[in-house]
Design a protein around this motif. Structure first.
Motif, PDB file in Angstrom:
ATOM      1  N   ASP A   1       0.850  -1.184   0.000  1.00  0.00           N
ATOM      2  CA  ASP A   1       0.000   0.000   0.000  1.00  0.00           C
ATOM      3  C   ASP A   1       0.892   1.244   0.000  1.00  0.00           C
ATOM      4  OD1 ASP A   1      -1.500   2.211   1.727  1.00  0.00           O
ATOM      5  OD2 ASP A   1      -3.018   0.943   0.769  1.00  0.00           O
ATOM      6  N   ASP A   2       0.508   2.279  -0.758  1.00  0.00           N
ATOM      7  CA  ASP A   2       1.314   3.494  -0.872  1.00  0.00           C
ATOM      8  C   ASP A   2       1.559   4.181   0.469  1.00  0.00           C
ATOM      9  OD1 ASP A   2       1.660   3.168  -3.560  1.00  0.00           O
ATOM     10  OD2 ASP A   2       0.200   4.688  -4.159  1.00  0.00           O
ATOM     11  N   LYS A   3       0.663   3.998   1.420  1.00  0.00           N
ATOM     12  CA  LYS A   3       0.794   4.664   2.718  1.00  0.00           C
ATOM     13  C   LYS A   3       1.711   3.910   3.685  1.00  0.00           C
ATOM     14  CE  LYS A   3      -3.740   6.860   2.516  1.00  0.00           C
ATOM     15  NZ  LYS A   3      -4.538   6.189   1.507  1.00  0.00           N
ATOM     16  N   MET A   4       2.055   2.674   3.362  1.00  0.00           N
ATOM     17  CA  MET A   4       2.917   1.882   4.252  1.00  0.00           C
ATOM     18  C   MET A   4       4.309   2.485   4.347  1.00  0.00           C
ATOM     19  SD  MET A   4       1.967  -2.098   3.548  1.00  0.00           S
ATOM     20  CE  MET A   4       2.499  -2.699   5.138  1.00  0.00           C
ATOM     21  N   LYS A   5       4.931   2.296   5.485  1.00  0.00           N
ATOM     22  CA  LYS A   5       6.299   2.755   5.717  1.00  0.00           C
ATOM     23  C   LYS A   5       7.266   1.589   5.494  1.00  0.00           C
ATOM     24  CE  LYS A   5       4.984   6.755   7.498  1.00  0.00           C
ATOM     25  NZ  LYS A   5       4.785   7.777   6.518  1.00  0.00           N
ATOM     26  N   ILE A   6       8.518   1.926   5.207  1.00  0.00           N
ATOM     27  CA  ILE A   6       9.549   0.904   5.022  1.00  0.00           C
ATOM     28  C   ILE A   6       9.667   0.044   6.280  1.00  0.00           C
ATOM     29  CG2 ILE A   6      12.039   0.551   4.749  1.00  0.00           C
ATOM     30  CD1 ILE A   6      10.466   1.205   2.139  1.00  0.00           C
TER      31      ILE A   6
END
Length: 101
Positions: free
Chosen positions: A37-42
């Protein structure tokens, strides 16, 4: 030489934007077998204890090396695709060539 900044707090979207802007190609970031998902963080995706760092990339950086770097340093699967994200780049291509596919 472009610097792609990847930290624990980097979002998937910010990394995608950096690749698009610097190299006119796309990076697909995976969460397991699915697209992340684009909102996920590394830090949410990483399988390593200490994700983060700066990635120095030039227009002549090879696709294979970029994909390997993400796997080794972050435990994250990525793939490089062309500018309109319809075709995966060959591992032997440079990032510039990938953007022109």
């Amino acid at each position: 030489m472009a610097t792609i900044k990847v930290t624990k707090a980097s979002s998937v979207q910010s990394i995608k934007n950096q690749f698009s802007k610097e190299f006119s190609c796309n990076i697909r970031i995976y969460n397991g077998a699915k697209f992340a998902d684009d909102k996920m963080k590394i830090s949410d995706l990483s399988k390593t204890d200490n994700p983060g760092g700066e990635l120095e990339l030039g227009a002549r950086s090879r696709v294979e090396n970029v994909e390997k770097y993400f796997k080794e340093n972050f435990g994250i699967k990525v793939q490089i695709s062309n500018a309109d994200d319809t075709k995966l780049a060959d591992n032997a291509m440079t990032l510039t060539q990938a953007g022109k596919l």
